[in-house]
Design an enzyme around this catalytic site. Sequence first.
Site, PDB file in Angstrom:
ATOM      1  CD  GLU A 107      -1.703  -6.273   5.203  1.00 33.48           C
ATOM      2  OE1 GLU A 107      -2.012  -5.106   5.474  1.00 33.48           O
ATOM      3  OE2 GLU A 107      -1.168  -6.596   4.111  1.00 33.48           O
ATOM      4  CB  CYS A 125      -0.996  -0.043   1.159  1.00 34.62           C
ATOM      5  SG  CYS A 125      -2.349   1.156   0.987  1.00 34.62           S
ATOM      6  CG  HIS A 179      -3.794  -3.523   2.936  1.00 33.59           C
ATOM      7  ND1 HIS A 179      -2.774  -3.083   3.747  1.00 33.59           N
ATOM      8  CD2 HIS A 179      -4.405  -2.418   2.456  1.00 33.59           C
ATOM      9  CE1 HIS A 179      -2.780  -1.762   3.770  1.00 33.59           C
ATOM     10  NE2 HIS A 179      -3.749  -1.337   2.987  1.00 33.59           N
TER      11      HIS A 179
END
Length: 193
Positions: A177, A77, A175
């Site tokens: 994650e 990001c 993202h």
Amino acid sequence: MKTVILKYNAGNVRSVAFALERLGVNPMISNQEEEIRSADKVIIPGVGEAGTAMTFLKAQRLDRLIVSLKQPVLGICLGMQLMCRNSEEGNTVCLGIFNQDVRKIQGAVKVPHMGWNNIGKIRGPLFEGLNGEEYMYYVHGYCAGIGADTIAVTEYGSEYSAALSKGNFYGVQFHPEKSGEDGARILENFLKL
């Protein structure tokens, strides 16, 4: 394998650490040059504002360190945006690793872009095992254009780079994650580089 998550006054560090721990990696969170240089992998996460983040990187001399790294580096990001030439956000000169400029999201769409969107036109080792129809989670108001370093695209208002790659440097606008199994696969692929 020693994996360092760069600590540079931007958010989302713990979220990335938890994702790596789920993959069996115990990352170190650091802004110390010796620890970063000795790492096998470096991750630059980020939720925040480009100008503030670059000011911190320069004050800590991390800007010079990052561009000199030889091991695989992944920007997430804001981390990816900081690896570009410059950003409209705060009229910020960035690290210049990727030959792209970061602009505010264009088109008749809600900004910031928050939520799930698919990636396409994927290429390279980060996306091994994926088919280019996966959905990833995004939270951002700025994006990098498409160019020679683009290895995946997303369309939201207009088409932009979902991922970039140049040499040992990689970046993803989304993202991983927070993107479920497919995001975990991308992190796992990075760790295998």
